[in-house]
Design an enzyme around this catalytic site. Sequence first.
Site, PDB file in Angstrom:
ATOM      1  N   GLY A  14      25.517  49.226  77.826  1.00 13.19           N
ATOM      2  CA  GLY A  14      26.389  50.043  78.683  1.00 13.19           C
ATOM      3  C   GLY A  14      27.637  49.361  79.206  1.00 13.19           C
ATOM      4  O   GLY A  14      28.138  49.713  80.271  1.00 13.19           O
ATOM      5  N   MET A  92      23.242  55.706  70.138  1.00 10.72           N
ATOM      6  CA  MET A  92      22.945  55.482  68.739  1.00 10.72           C
ATOM      7  C   MET A  92      22.172  56.650  68.111  1.00 10.72           C
ATOM      8  O   MET A  92      21.115  56.450  67.504  1.00 10.72           O
ATOM      9  CB  MET A  92      22.199  54.148  68.570  1.00 10.72           C
ATOM     10  CG  MET A  92      23.061  52.960  68.950  1.00 10.72           C
ATOM     11  SD  MET A  92      24.738  53.056  68.294  1.00 10.72           S
ATOM     12  CE  MET A  92      25.172  51.346  68.127  1.00 10.72           C
ATOM     13  N   HIS A 111      34.009  53.946  68.556  1.00 10.83           N
ATOM     14  CA  HIS A 111      33.422  53.265  67.405  1.00 10.83           C
ATOM     15  C   HIS A 111      34.128  51.924  67.210  1.00 10.83           C
ATOM     16  O   HIS A 111      35.357  51.856  67.267  1.00 10.83           O
ATOM     17  CB  HIS A 111      33.563  54.139  66.155  1.00 10.83           C
ATOM     18  CG  HIS A 111      32.954  53.498  64.961  1.00 10.83           C
ATOM     19  ND1 HIS A 111      31.583  53.391  64.794  1.00 10.83           N
ATOM     20  CD2 HIS A 111      33.513  52.869  63.905  1.00 10.83           C
ATOM     21  CE1 HIS A 111      31.337  52.738  63.676  1.00 10.83           C
ATOM     22  NE2 HIS A 111      32.483  52.415  63.120  1.00 10.83           N
TER      23      HIS A 111
HETATM   24  C1  GAR Z   1      30.066  49.369  71.351  1.00 10.51           C
HETATM   25  O1  GAR Z   1      30.658  48.330  70.626  1.00 10.51           O
HETATM   26  C2  GAR Z   1      30.339  50.709  70.686  1.00 10.51           C
HETATM   27  O2  GAR Z   1      31.607  50.784  70.100  1.00 10.51           O
HETATM   28  C3  GAR Z   1      29.258  50.720  69.636  1.00 10.51           C
HETATM   29  O3  GAR Z   1      28.118  50.230  70.290  1.00 10.51           O
HETATM   30  C4  GAR Z   1      28.537  49.299  71.293  1.00 10.51           C
HETATM   31  C5  GAR Z   1      27.910  49.700  72.594  1.00 10.51           C
HETATM   32  O4  GAR Z   1      28.176  48.744  73.581  1.00 10.51           O
HETATM   33  N1  GAR Z   1      29.036  52.037  69.090  1.00 10.51           N
HETATM   34  C6  GAR Z   1      28.762  52.265  67.821  1.00 10.51           C
HETATM   35  O5  GAR Z   1      28.613  51.398  66.998  1.00 10.51           O
HETATM   36  C7  GAR Z   1      28.645  53.740  67.458  1.00 10.51           C
HETATM   37  N2  GAR Z   1      28.645  53.911  66.050  1.00 10.51           N
HETATM   38  P1  GAR Z   1      27.953  49.074  75.091  1.00 10.51           P
HETATM   39  O6  GAR Z   1      26.540  49.663  75.220  1.00 10.51           O
HETATM   40  O7  GAR Z   1      28.062  47.737  75.765  1.00 10.51           O
HETATM   41  O8  GAR Z   1      29.009  50.036  75.531  1.00 10.51           O
END
Ligand code: GAR
Length: 203
Positions: A14, A92, A111
């Site tokens: 998050g 996800m 993304h």
């Molecule tokens: C982030 O890097 C986001 O861009 C990626 O997951 C991470 C979540 O980090 N999302 C994807 O890969 C979606 N396909 P966070 O929980 O620290 O925000």
Amino acid sequence: MPKLRVGVLASGRGSNLQAIIDNIESRKLDAEVGVVICDKHTAFALERAKNHNILGVFVNPKEFSGKEEYEKAVVECLKENRVELVVLAGYMRIVREPLLEAFPNRIMNIHPALLPSFPGAHGQRDAVDYGVRFSGCTVHFVDGGMDTGPIIVQAVVPVMQGDDEDTLAARILKEEHKIYSQAIQLYVEGRLTVEGRRVRISS
Ligand code: GAR
């Protein structure tokens, strides 16, 4: 004026949620987080919500007969909390009909790659493996595909010699934390119009 109510869906640590909260608190983003919904009870995003007196809800996918049923419960929770814009922040899961129908052109995703390159769950690793010189991040409206919806904003970062998935991910993440709030602020200001694949930003 009442503030735009954002609902954040997250599955993990998050940090993008945290950046949104911080930007709201420092008045760079004129919105409020109405609810944070997680599909994992261990998601640190729930802790972050609690730390800022934001309602955090764990909706357990295992309690439902299928993915659509689970998502209907998510929609119900978003509606109950009067959410106007849904923000996916490290969520996800593929978004399905119940959410798309309830919030048409009102769901954003971030993304960690320059879409349409490297969609999917390993955007940073795929960019390193491919050998591109630049990668970055993309905020887009969500449609029925995997990371395919109309693009709102992107930021570019260089890929350095010797980068691995983690070092590139860290460089990209710094930009994610800026551009997600920027995209939401454009929405708040009513400056985004979706025209087919293209998003027009009015001045
Ligand atoms: C982030 O890097 C986001 O861009 C990626 O997951 C991470 C979540 O980090 N999302 C994807 O890969 C979606 N396909 P966070 O929980 O620290 O925000």
